[in-house]
Design a protein around this motif. Structure first.
Motif: not given
Length: 67
Positions: A3-4, A8-10, A16-17, A44-45
């Motif tokens: 789940h962690l 990495a998708v965020l 992109l959004l 940075v995130a």
């Protein structure tokens, strides 16, 4: 752990959004246009999320083996 890794998708999703929602010049953040500040924040995130994933990965906890 699985789940962690979805964290990495965020940041890439934000990159992109973000331009679709934040494509403005006027609200300046630290002297940068809003979209540029958003993209810098996402960069940075990305580094922070990758470090978090690396630190919590059980495969990295074996200190006995060295390459």
């Amino acid at each position: 752990m699985k789940h962690l890794r979805w964290l990495a998708v965020l940041p890439p999703a934000g990159m992109l959004l973000g331009p679709y929602v934040l494509n403005r010049v006027e609200p300046l953040v630290l002297g940068m246009p809003l979209l540029l500040a958003w993209l810098v924040g996402c960069t940075v995130a990305t580094a922070a999320v990758m470090a978090l994933i690396y630190l919590t990965d059980p495969a990295n906890r074996d200190a006995g083996e060295e390459p």
